[in-house]
Design an enzyme around this catalytic site. Structure first.
Site, PDB file in Angstrom:
ATOM      1  N   ASP A 164      23.607 -14.167 -46.580  1.00  0.00           N
ATOM      2  CA  ASP A 164      22.455 -15.496 -46.446  1.00  0.00           C
ATOM      3  C   ASP A 164      21.703 -15.751 -46.951  1.00  0.00           C
ATOM      4  OD1 ASP A 164      20.095 -15.506 -44.317  1.00  0.00           O
ATOM      5  OD2 ASP A 164      18.869 -14.100 -44.641  1.00  0.00           O
TER       6      ASP A 164
ATOM      7  N   HIS B 265       9.477 -16.055 -44.723  1.00  0.00           N
ATOM      8  CA  HIS B 265       9.939 -15.196 -45.127  1.00  0.00           C
ATOM      9  C   HIS B 265       8.610 -14.420 -45.571  1.00  0.00           C
ATOM     10  CE1 HIS B 265      12.910 -16.966 -44.415  1.00  0.00           C
ATOM     11  NE2 HIS B 265      12.879 -17.864 -45.275  1.00  0.00           N
TER      12      HIS B 265
END
Length: 284
Positions: free
Chosen positions: A82, A180
């Site tokens: 990721d 995030h």
């Protein structure tokens, strides 16, 4: 079974209008929590690691553990790198056994993002590895990548279509208002933008920053085209809180098996909850 790529999982999710959850892991216990939770729910699952986790746990260890998990539980498990900006690091993980990677050049200009993504697609596809990329900025922090809210840019549908055509990428992370980390207030997601992208783009779309997004909004995003939902912060916090609670109640504890076991169970509960929300239960 062996670990698989994201591509086959996400294409089935797109066809049948559900999403495959992707959980960021950090150690053996979080890996076990994700795999065991997915197995109990009979769900395909994506186990995601950042470059920081690869450096911490070791590439060979991670691949070996995931292969062992896939063989033992016989469910569809993808091992995914990721948010990686380093092309050499990405290639090394592919050579080491990763079946899916994300090249993140979203902070670069449009043409550079296309060029970097195309380099990875050309390399990865020869080895049967799927590639995810990102267009637009998802604000917040993911390891060393920091995007300020004021600089966040939502994904433009027309540019996204051009990006997919020029790169041949297998899935695209789109910015529709998520972030995030943990939200103070849940953000307002731009579903109209998502609907437009889903109508004109034929590859699976990915939602990053799903920790803290309501069940209703995650389900709505899936309805409008999201095929992969990333969960990281929620598991990390729940895992840590369970360990803190154990030590508060058992201040003289010194056996990692005793304080990590309840943390693993808490993390597993998060996994099962998200699988239900994503609609991936009983999809294997």
């Amino acid at each position: 079974m062996d670990i698989v790529s994201n591509k086959e999982l996400l294409l089935d999710a797109k066809k049948n209008q559900y999403a495959v959850p992707a959980f960021n892991v950090h150690n053996l216990e979080t890996i076990q929590a994700v795999i065991e939770g997915a197995w109990e729910m009979k769900s395909p699952v994506i186990i995601a690691t950042t470059p920081g986790t690869v450096n911490y746990a070791g590439l060979e260890y991670l691949v070996a553990i995931l292969k062992a998990g896939a063989k033992k539980y016989k469910i569809s498990i993808a091992l995914h790198l990721d948010h990686c900006t380093d092309i050499d690091f990405l290639k090394n993980c592919i050579k080491g056994g990763y079946k899916s990677v994300m090249i993140d050049s979203s902070m670069e200009d449009f043409d550079t993002n296309i060029n970097n993504t195309k380099i990875m697609v050309d390399f990865a596809h020869k080895l049967g590895v799927s590639v995810e990329s990102e267009l637009g900025h998802i604000w917040g922090q993911e390891e060393e990548i920091v995007i300020n809210k004021r600089d966040a840019l939502l994904t433009d549908p027309i540019m996204a279509l051009e990006f997919v055509k020029k790169t041949g990428v297998d899935s695209l992370a789109v910015a529709i208002g998520t972030a995030h980390g943990i939200y103070k207030l849940e953000p307002k997601l731009d579903f109209d933008r998502l609907i437009k992208m889903n109508k004109i783009i034929d590859v699976p779309l990915v939602l990053h920053g799903a920790s803290g997004i309501s069940e209703e909004n995650i389900k709505k995003a899936i309805q409008y085209g999201i095929c992969k939902v990333n969960i990281a912060t929620e598991i990390k916090i729940q895992f840590a809180e369970a360990i803190k609670k154990y030590f508060k109640e058992n201040p003289d504890a010194d056996d990692p098996r005793n304080y990590l076991s309840p943390a693993k169970e808490i993390a597993k509960n998060v996994v099962k909850e998200k699988i239900n929300i994503c609609g991936s239960r009983n999809r294997i």
